[in-house]
Design an enzyme around this catalytic site. Structure first.
Site, PDB file in Angstrom:
ATOM      1  N   LYS A 113     -18.736  29.697 -17.723  1.00 24.28           N
ATOM      2  CA  LYS A 113     -17.865  30.265 -18.755  1.00 24.28           C
ATOM      3  C   LYS A 113     -18.028  31.780 -18.717  1.00 24.28           C
ATOM      4  O   LYS A 113     -19.067  32.293 -18.281  1.00 24.28           O
ATOM      5  CB  LYS A 113     -18.246  29.752 -20.153  1.00 24.28           C
ATOM      6  CG  LYS A 113     -17.100  29.764 -21.141  1.00 24.28           C
ATOM      7  CD  LYS A 113     -16.093  28.633 -20.902  1.00 24.28           C
ATOM      8  CE  LYS A 113     -14.984  28.670 -21.925  1.00 24.28           C
ATOM      9  NZ  LYS A 113     -14.051  27.540 -21.748  1.00 24.28           N
ATOM     10  N   ASP A 153      -8.724  30.817 -21.556  1.00 25.61           N
ATOM     11  CA  ASP A 153      -9.326  30.261 -22.767  1.00 25.61           C
ATOM     12  C   ASP A 153      -8.701  31.061 -23.910  1.00 25.61           C
ATOM     13  O   ASP A 153      -7.647  31.684 -23.740  1.00 25.61           O
ATOM     14  CB  ASP A 153     -10.858  30.379 -22.718  1.00 25.61           C
ATOM     15  CG  ASP A 153     -11.564  29.545 -23.787  1.00 25.61           C
ATOM     16  OD1 ASP A 153     -11.645  28.327 -23.631  1.00 25.61           O
ATOM     17  OD2 ASP A 153     -12.022  30.131 -24.802  1.00 25.61           O
TER      18      ASP A 153
END
Length: 455
Positions: A113, A153
């Site tokens: 991430k 995201d």
């Protein structure tokens, strides 16, 4: 492991460990205990400075991050988040969840991430482009189609992916699938924008079928959804398509409630306006035709929808982490909710999860985000496969593969829960919380043993 300075990561770590310890996994296979301290530390954390020029010609500086958590099942895979709340705790929690979520898809993807504390709201396209170029200038050396493949995201949509990809291509002189969520004419996959929302509903569809022995479906169900971004929009559209009634959507400033059901036309208005970063309050006020008369909705400022929707059958938290509290969970249970599945990552607090799990003997069934929302990264994996083959599959092909992945994910969670976490109450549904955590963990742990990371 106690990390008071990283509360979000601590919460994700605790959820996994408690699920494993509160099962028979370590009794049946004690060697798996060795994996926890290894898998819980990222293989690599990259932090960098992002200096860029705003429209006034001034230099602004943000923090950039990439957490490359685990590569035992494939290249690091996970989104980039641009939001002022971004910090290492949040990115470590998201990357840790991503390891096991990606494992549950059955595809060859590791977990990672990244992102920045840059806030794209209120910025011009030119400022966002300049920021993306500066961000990629630092990130480019650490990613690659067989190394690390980021995606979008929160705060990173199709526009940002385009700017990031263009910057990478110019810097590296390399046109390869180093990002997913790309445009359809330059390597993107059909169904990718819809994937997380559609996948969430496909997963819950299997929950409803299993709990009712095939006698029930979404038809006639009242469904509360939070959020109004990509996941919430497409989850709502799929629920409506399957015959359910969507009674709520929300954003950071408030919620809209419709007892008769939010319409497809209203969702289209919201989708168009959200690209321009408008709030639901502004959308309802400005789109009078879509939100008046028989289609009028109630806007409630400063609240989440859970305590305001009344009787509800299904709840789909699809906004952000920890968006359902213990008290809100109690209200949902009292309101008759039977199925709760997270479209967001770690959407429920520990207190809320405890409420849902305690209500399993009464027919309440909870599915964690690492299982229920893995459809997005699943189609990202399918996009990687198409890029490798230099082909593009049809919408029907991708949707069929997505539905198969979500069905197999549900079955893996269900069967693993039955095997390792059978309920003492014969009438209680198996814990999908435990099933998802154990199934994802076993797959990653086996690869770590095979590759010598644990021995």
């Amino acid at each position: 492991m106690v990390l008071p300075h990283e509360p979000e990561f601590q919460q994700a770590y605790n959820e996994l460990v408690h699920a494993l310890e509160d099962s028979t996994l370590f009794t049946q296979h004690p060697q798996y205990k060795k994996v926890i301290p290894v898998v819980s530390i990222p293989e690599r954390i990259i932090q960098f400075r992002v200096a860029w020029e705003n429209d006034n010609g001034e230099i602004e500086v943000n923090n950039g991050f990439r957490v490359q958590f685990n590569s035992n099942l494939g290249p690091y895979k996970g989104g980039l988040r641009f939001h002022p709340t971004v910090n290492l705790s949040i990115l470590k929690f998201l990357g840790f969840e991503q390891i096991f979520k990606n494992a549950l898809t059955g595809l060859s993807m590791g977990g990672g991430k990244g992102g920045s504390d840059f806030n794209p709201k209120g910025r011009s396209d030119a400022e966002i482009r300049r920021f993306c170029v500066a961000f990629m200038r630092q990130l480019a050396r650490y990613i690659g189609a067989d190394t690390d493949v980021p995606a979008g995201d929160i705060g990173v949509g199709g526009r940002e992916i385009g700017f990031l990809f263009g910057a990478y291509k110019q810097m590296q002189n390399n046109f390869s699938g180093i990002l997913t969520g790309k445009g359809l004419t330059w390597g993107g996959s059909l169904i990718r924008p819809e994937a997380t929302g559609y996948g969430l509903v496909y997963y819950v569809e299997k929950m409803i079928e299993k709990a009712s022995n095939g006698k029930e479906s979404f038809k006639g169900k009242r469904v509360a959804i939070s959020g109004s971004g990509n996941v919430a929009q497409f989850a709502a559209l799929k629920v409506i398509e399957l015959g359910g009634t969507v009674v709520s959507l929300s954003d950071s400033k408030g919620a809209i409630i419709s007892q008769t059901g939010i319409t497809v036309e209203q969702i289209a208005e919201i989708a168009d306006a959200k690209i321009k970063h408008k709030s639901l309050e502004q959308i309802v006020e400005q789109s009078v035709k879509a939100f008046s008369g028989a289609n009028s909705v109630e806007y409630l400022a400063g609240v989440r929808p859970w305590t305001k929707v009344g009787q509800v059958d299904v709840a789909l938290p699809s906004a952000t982490q920890n968006e359902v509290s213990g008290e809100e969970a109690k209200v949902l249970v009292e309101a008759g909710v039977k199925f709760v599945a997270e479209g967001s990552n770690m959407g429920s607090t520990k207190d809320a999860i405890d409420v849902f799990e305690a209500a399993r003997p009464t027919g309440v069934w909870y599915a964690p985000g690492k299982a229920a929302n893995c459809g997005g990264v699943a189609v990202s994996g399918l996009e990687m496969a198409q890029n490798s083959q230099r082909v593009q599959w049809t919408s029907e092909e991708v949707d069929t593969k997505l539905k198969t992945i979500m069905t197999e994910c549900f079955e893996a969670c269900y069967e693993t829960a039955v095997k390792y976490a059978a309920s003492k109450d014969a009438h209680a549904l198996p814990s999908l919380l435990k099933g998802a955590n154990i199934a994802g963990f076993i797959k990653v742990a086996d690869a770590m043993f095979d590759q010598g990371d644990v021995y």
